[in-house]
Design an enzyme around this catalytic site. Structure first.
Site, PDB file in Angstrom:
ATOM      1  N   SER A 113      26.614  35.223  26.802  1.00 38.66           N
ATOM      2  CA  SER A 113      26.388  33.937  27.358  1.00 38.66           C
ATOM      3  C   SER A 113      27.649  33.450  27.912  1.00 38.66           C
ATOM      4  CB  SER A 113      26.391  33.041  26.019  1.00 38.66           C
ATOM      5  OG  SER A 113      26.240  31.728  26.517  1.00 38.66           O
ATOM      6  N   LYS A 142      23.098  35.426  30.080  1.00 44.22           N
ATOM      7  CA  LYS A 142      22.305  34.272  29.656  1.00 44.22           C
ATOM      8  C   LYS A 142      23.240  33.162  30.315  1.00 44.22           C
ATOM      9  CE  LYS A 142      22.656  31.228  25.654  1.00 44.22           C
ATOM     10  NZ  LYS A 142      22.251  31.132  24.063  1.00 44.22           N
ATOM     11  N   LYS A 178      24.553  29.351  31.152  1.00 44.90           N
ATOM     12  CA  LYS A 178      24.520  28.278  30.740  1.00 44.90           C
ATOM     13  C   LYS A 178      23.986  27.121  32.003  1.00 44.90           C
ATOM     14  CE  LYS A 178      25.695  28.083  26.206  1.00 44.90           C
ATOM     15  NZ  LYS A 178      24.740  27.752  25.097  1.00 44.90           N
ATOM     16  N   ASP A 202      20.190  28.693  29.579  1.00 44.74           N
ATOM     17  CA  ASP A 202      20.506  27.725  28.026  1.00 44.74           C
ATOM     18  C   ASP A 202      20.516  26.383  28.532  1.00 44.74           C
ATOM     19  OD1 ASP A 202      20.512  26.720  25.732  1.00 44.74           O
ATOM     20  OD2 ASP A 202      22.222  28.045  24.862  1.00 44.74           O
ATOM     21  N   GLU A 216      16.114  28.285  27.446  1.00 42.30           N
ATOM     22  CA  GLU A 216      16.436  27.876  26.009  1.00 42.30           C
ATOM     23  C   GLU A 216      16.582  26.608  26.049  1.00 42.30           C
ATOM     24  OE1 GLU A 216      19.487  30.492  24.649  1.00 42.30           O
ATOM     25  OE2 GLU A 216      19.829  29.138  23.056  1.00 42.30           O
ATOM     26  N   ASP A 242      16.270  26.429  20.369  1.00 45.00           N
ATOM     27  CA  ASP A 242      17.494  26.852  19.581  1.00 45.00           C
ATOM     28  C   ASP A 242      17.845  25.555  18.815  1.00 45.00           C
ATOM     29  OD1 ASP A 242      20.071  26.988  18.808  1.00 45.00           O
ATOM     30  OD2 ASP A 242      21.070  27.368  20.969  1.00 45.00           O
ATOM     31  N   LYS A 245      19.902  31.190  14.419  1.00 55.36           N
ATOM     32  CA  LYS A 245      21.147  31.132  14.184  1.00 55.36           C
ATOM     33  C   LYS A 245      21.370  30.704  12.476  1.00 55.36           C
ATOM     34  CE  LYS A 245      22.864  29.517  18.764  1.00 55.36           C
ATOM     35  NZ  LYS A 245      23.326  28.329  19.284  1.00 55.36           N
ATOM     36  N   GLY A 270      24.405  32.828  18.668  1.00 60.67           N
ATOM     37  CA  GLY A 270      25.750  33.076  18.507  1.00 60.67           C
ATOM     38  C   GLY A 270      26.371  31.596  18.517  1.00 60.67           C
TER      39      GLY A 270
HETATM   40  O1  SMG Z   1      28.725  33.069  20.494  1.00 63.38           O
HETATM   41  O2  SMG Z   1      28.481  34.155  22.422  1.00 63.38           O
HETATM   42  C1  SMG Z   1      28.299  33.333  21.569  1.00 63.38           C
HETATM   43  C2  SMG Z   1      27.886  31.855  22.326  1.00 63.38           C
HETATM   44  C3  SMG Z   1      26.512  31.820  22.724  1.00 63.38           C
HETATM   45  O3  SMG Z   1      25.747  30.199  23.999  1.00 63.38           O
HETATM   46  C4  SMG Z   1      26.010  30.516  22.848  1.00 63.38           C
HETATM   47  N1  SMG Z   1      25.880  29.405  22.017  1.00 63.38           N
HETATM   48  O4  SMG Z   1      23.466  27.062  22.442  1.00 63.38           O
HETATM   49  O5  SMG Z   1      23.164  29.154  22.157  1.00 63.38           O
HETATM   50  C5  SMG Z   1      23.975  28.180  22.298  1.00 63.38           C
HETATM   51  C6  SMG Z   1      25.516  28.236  22.494  1.00 63.38           C
HETATM   52  C7  SMG Z   1      26.081  27.224  21.433  1.00 63.38           C
HETATM   53  C8  SMG Z   1      27.583  27.291  21.415  1.00 63.38           C
HETATM   54  S1  SMG Z   1      28.251  25.995  21.157  1.00 63.38           S
HETATM   55  C9  SMG Z   1      29.822  26.218  20.238  1.00 63.38           C
HETATM   56 MG    MG Z   2      21.504  27.823  22.620  1.00 59.31          MG
END
Ligand code: SMG
Ligand code: MG
Length: 370
Positions: free
Chosen positions: A135, A161, A163, A189, A214, A239, A263, A291
């Site tokens: 990500s 992925k 953001k 995402d 996402e 999510d 998650k 994650g």
């Molecule tokens: O653990 O690699 C990882 C992060 C993956 O993008 C990621 N998580 O919305 O999916 C999500 C975000 C939330 C992270 S907020 C701490």
């Molecule tokens: Mg997410």
């Protein structure tokens, strides 16, 4: 299993680089770890609640308080503790899924470790390694993003992925697609960053041939997700919205998503994750493991979850080096041909190094039974 007490431990570890999303940026993690001390041995859990309540309502300080005041007293009072019994005892407390999940994880670890059964086996995993995605946070500019993606692809990540947020979407997505080609498994995402008026803007992402988009809209706005899912070619994945098996069932029934990110912290635990996995399998909805920038403890649980049969898309289960210079809590997870091996030892299957853990510990609270 008799529970003698529970230790709540806070550890601070700097991230290798800033992680920016539509809701904010993080430079380090202030993680809450849970250690259960039982007559069968210890077990560890990780609470994924971030430092601030920006991803969802939960945050690390709040999770610690609700554990100390409301969850632990209920679980410590049980004469015979199992992860399942603890989940039932915690159920009358509303919300706080990440706090509950951390305690459940620690109890499952202790229970399964004592029986010599791996978490993956207990959950019903059918693979011994899982393909890994990465990500990539919002970057200062497109050139920096392209360099960052290139670095991850060189390391072997099989899916990327990005953001996104209003103002950082179609242009960086198009640039990554053009630079790395059609065959790159690419998804985005938005972490709830868009509003109903943005549907036309999001439809422009269809040209990029994404695996999924996402959580574009706020977690309680099912209706706009339904609208986008009807109009877009890109599959919609949820999510933040998916907080339980019953919400997942509803979201699928109304057509708000065709893919789900699981998650365990967000849904209150690994046992609830398994239920979501199963109902999605029955509904023909693929899932993948998300994650929350975990240390080796939470990562071990994620990798076990990612090995379930209906986790057919690569997860955000990156190697430890993507987050930490050195994971001081467990042995690092290292990528092998874009895959992570699923731990085979009892429970989470990772060992916590007490001495190294002490180096990053900022506070410890002991909550005894009785
Ligand atoms: O653990 O690699 C990882 C992060 C993956 O993008 C990621 N998580 O919305 O999916 C999500 C975000 C939330 C992270 S907020 C701490
Ligand atoms: Mg997410």
């Amino acid at each position: 299993m008799r529970l003698r007490g529970v230790e709540l431990r806070r550890v601070r570890m700097p991230l290798v680089g800033r992680f920016e999303t539509s809701f904010g940026a993080e430079d380090d993690r202030d993680v809450l770890l849970v250690r259960v001390d039982t007559d069968d041995g210890d077990g560890w859990g990780e609470c994924v609640a971030p430092n601030d309540p920006l991803y969802s309502a939960e945050y690390a300080d709040g999770a610690q308080l609700v554990l100390e005041r409301h969850l632990l007293p209920r679980v410590l009072a049980l004469p015979d503790v199992t992860a399942e019994a603890a989940v039932a005892a915690m159920d009358e407390v509303k919300g706080h899924p990440m706090a509950k999940a951390a305690l459940e994880m620690a109890l499952l670890d202790a229970e399964l470790r004592a029986r010599g059964i791996s978490l993956a086996e207990h959950l019903g995993a059918d693979r011994d390694r899982v393909p890994c995605g990465v990500s990539v946070g919002i970057q200062p500019d497109v050139d920096t993003l392209l360099r960052s993606v290139e670095g991850y692809l060189e390391q072997g990540y099989v899916r990327v992925k990005l953001k996104i947020a209003p103002g950082w979407d179609t242009e960086p997505v198009r640039a990554v697609r053009e630079r790395f080609g059609e065959q790159l498994l690419l998804q985005v995402d938005a972490n709830c960053g868009y509003r109903p008026d943005d549907v036309p803007r999001l439809l422009e992402l269809d040209e990029a041939g994404l695996l999924l988009v996402e959580q574009p809209f706020p977690e309680d706005d099912l209706q706009t997700h339904v609208e986008l899912a009807r109009r877009a070619r890109t599959p919609v994945c949820l999510d933040e919205t998916i907080t339980s098996a019953s919400v997942a069932r509803h979201a699928i029934a109304v057509g708000a998503c065709s893919i789900i990110n699981i998650k365990s912290g967000r849904v209150g635990g690994l046992l609830e994750s398994r239920r979501i996995h199963d109902l999605c399998a029955e509904a023909g909805v693929p899932v993948w493991c998300g994650g929350m920038l975990e240390t080796g403890i939470g990562r071990a649980a994620n990798v076990a979850l990612a090995a379930l049969p209906n986790c057919t898309l690569p997860g955000d289960t990156s190697a430890s080096s993507r987050y930490w210079e050195r994971d001081l809590i467990t042995e690092p997870f290292e990528l092998q041909d874009g895959m992570l091996p699923v731990p085979t030892g009892g429970g989470l299957g990772v060992e916590v190094d007490a001495e190294r853990l002490a180096e990053v510990t900022t506070a410890t609270t002991w909550c005894p039974a009785g």
